[in-house]
Design a protein around this motif. Structure first.
Motif, short mmCIF file in Angstrom:
data_model
loop_
_atom_site.label_atom_id
_atom_site.label_comp_id
_atom_site.label_asym_id
_atom_site.label_seq_id
_atom_site.Cartn_x
_atom_site.Cartn_y
_atom_site.Cartn_z
N PHE A 198 50.39 -18.77 -16.38
CA PHE A 198 49.43 -19.55 -17.15
C PHE A 198 50.02 -20.85 -17.71
O PHE A 198 49.28 -21.81 -17.94
N THR A 199 51.32 -20.88 -17.93
CA THR A 199 51.98 -22.13 -18.35
C THR A 199 53.20 -22.35 -17.46
O THR A 199 54.34 -22.16 -17.89
N PRO A 200 52.98 -22.71 -16.19
CA PRO A 200 54.11 -22.87 -15.25
C PRO A 200 55.07 -23.96 -15.70
O PRO A 200 54.68 -24.96 -16.30
N ALA A 201 56.34 -23.74 -15.40
CA ALA A 201 57.40 -24.63 -15.85
C ALA A 201 57.18 -26.07 -15.39
O ALA A 201 57.34 -27.02 -16.17
N ALA A 202 56.81 -26.26 -14.12
CA ALA A 202 56.67 -27.63 -13.59
C ALA A 202 55.57 -28.39 -14.32
O ALA A 202 55.70 -29.59 -14.61
N VAL A 203 54.46 -27.71 -14.64
CA VAL A 203 53.36 -28.36 -15.36
C VAL A 203 53.81 -28.73 -16.77
O VAL A 203 53.56 -29.84 -17.25
N VAL A 204 54.51 -27.82 -17.43
CA VAL A 204 55.01 -28.09 -18.79
C VAL A 204 55.96 -29.29 -18.78
O VAL A 204 55.89 -30.16 -19.65
N LEU A 205 56.82 -29.35 -17.76
CA LEU A 205 57.78 -30.46 -17.70
C LEU A 205 57.09 -31.79 -17.42
O LEU A 205 57.49 -32.83 -17.97
N VAL A 206 56.09 -31.80 -16.58
CA VAL A 206 55.34 -33.05 -16.32
C VAL A 206 54.64 -33.51 -17.59
O VAL A 206 54.64 -34.70 -17.93
N VAL A 207 54.04 -32.57 -18.32
CA VAL A 207 53.38 -32.92 -19.59
C VAL A 207 54.42 -33.43 -20.59
O VAL A 207 54.19 -34.43 -21.29
N LEU A 208 55.57 -32.76 -20.66
CA LEU A 208 56.64 -33.21 -21.55
C LEU A 208 57.08 -34.63 -21.20
O LEU A 208 57.27 -35.47 -22.09
N GLY A 209 57.24 -34.92 -19.89
CA GLY A 209 57.62 -36.26 -19.47
C GLY A 209 56.58 -37.29 -19.87
O GLY A 209 56.91 -38.40 -20.33
N ALA A 210 55.29 -36.94 -19.72
CA ALA A 210 54.22 -37.86 -20.10
C ALA A 210 54.22 -38.12 -21.60
O ALA A 210 54.00 -39.26 -22.05
N VAL A 211 54.48 -37.08 -22.40
CA VAL A 211 54.54 -37.25 -23.86
C VAL A 211 55.69 -38.18 -24.24
O VAL A 211 55.54 -39.07 -25.09
N ILE A 212 56.84 -37.99 -23.61
CA ILE A 212 58.00 -38.85 -23.89
C ILE A 212 57.68 -40.30 -23.52
O ILE A 212 58.00 -41.24 -24.27
#
Length: 371
Positions: free
Chosen positions: A155-169
């Motif tokens: 439900f919260t795959p690592a790759a999706v979380v990392l892409v969102v994290l990159g966008a937030v940064i």
């Protein structure tokens, strides 16, 4: 959501993003240095992903041909030369597939050499990944921890979380400011000459062939067999895929494309299990090409390298695991030779040396047994 044999879920979305690490830097180089129009490049890649996803109903990576990309970017080829190189590779791989040559190469390539190519690719990816993570070690290590913690989360795959994290940064650092807003862009019809195709083969295409045969065809077929034993894809079909798509995409602005064991390992590692991952990835690439052509190079360039490096590092480690199936006998030495030569020179020479060592050793053993 599941439709037939396709799954459309957060896990498949994570898998779809699993091989973006190799796409980002080469796509930027083609767009910024060579002047390739991003709409054609992304839309053609997206369509290739969608078609292969429908045909095979499995994750099937579509990647830039790396040797050609590096040469084209280093020599600053004009766009027409890039398109000509794709067409030339299409002709070559169509002939290799239909002539039966690819099947012959696959038959004479032992498992030890294939494992050596996979291990060398894994090490090269890991080294490149550490170089990218050096741009921000703390962010890189946090990203690795996120991947390890969320890798199997549906439900919260690592790759999706990392892409969102990159966008937030990127947002916090105001890196979205100054980039053009979304506008509709369509691929243009492209032209090139057969003379340019030949020049592209001389300057980079012939060097690309052994790498494509080993990594994009033989190693990818073996990896598919390992992940989905009941749904193998032959080397001939993989070569035929590359032949057909590279004959079509350059006329609409596409770059030389292939499959790849690294891309497949990345997709699988981050959750891809069905052709839905290809359809999702293809849809994202088509959308980016249609609406973000004016800003995509800036977006790719601004994305934190440490996050991409963390993803690549774990994919590289995953690839090295495939050497565990080899026994500790003389078959190990062709793998070792393949790895060492691949790291010191390149994977094409590693393949040749490993192949010669295996068959030379086998021939000597047969002669000794006969006397």
């Amino acid at each position: 959501m599941k439709i037939g044999s396709f799954e459309f879920s957060m896990r498949e979305l994570g898998g779809a993003m699993g091989d973006f690490g190799t796409l980002f830097p080469l796509a930027i180089g083609y767009i910024v240095v060579c002047g390739v129009h991003p709409a054609g490049l992304l839309i053609m890649m997206g369509l290739a992903n969608v078609v292969t996803g429908f045909c095979y109903r499995l994750p099937m990576p579509i990647e830039p041909m790396k040797v050609l990309a590096v040469v084209a970017i280093a020599e600053q080829w004009p766009p027409s030369m890039v398109y000509a190189s794709a067409f030339a590779m299409g002709v070559v791989w169509l002939v290799v597939s239909l002539s039966g040559l690819m099947e012959l190469i696959a038959r004479i390539t032992p498992k030890s050499v294939i494992r050596g190519i996979q291990m060398a690719l894994g090490i090269l990816l890991a080294v490149k990944a550490l170089e990218m993570m050096s741009s921000g070690w703390i962010l890189g290590l946090v990203s690795v921890a996120i991947v390890l913690f969320l890798r199997n989360n549906r439900f919260t795959p690592a790759a999706v979380v990392l892409v969102v994290l990159g966008a937030v940064i990127m947002y916090v650092n105001r890196q979205f400011q100054g980039l053009p807003g979304p506008t509709l862009a369509l691929p243009d019809l492209q032209t090139f000459t057969l003379g340019q195709s030949w020049q592209a083969m001389l300057r980079g295409g012939f060097s690309q062939l052994p790498l494509t045969a080993t990594n994009a065809v033989i190693a990818t077929a073996v990896l598919i067999q390992g992940y989905w034993p009941d749904r193998p894809v032959s080397e001939k079909k993989l070569a035929l895929n590359m032949g057909i798509m590279n004959l079509v995409v350059p006329f609409f602005g596409g770059m030389p494309m292939c499959h790849g064991a690294g891309g497949l390992a990345g997709q699988y590692y981050f959750g891809a299990r069905t052709g839905g991952a290809n359809l999702i990835e293809g849809g994202l690439e088509i959308a980016m090409g249609l609406f973000l052509a004016g800003s995509i190079a800036g977006l790719f360039a601004a994305f934190p390298l440490a996050i991409v490096g963390a993803m690549m590092l774990l994919v590289g480690i995953e690839l090295t695991k495939f050497a565990r199936g080899l026994t500790w006998d003389w078959n190990l030495w062709p793998m070792v030779a393949t790895v060492l030569v691949s790291l010191v020179v390149n994977m094409a020479w590693g393949f040749v040396v490993g192949l010669l060592l295996h068959h030379g050793w086998s021939l000597a053993a047969r002669k000794k047994a006969a006397t």
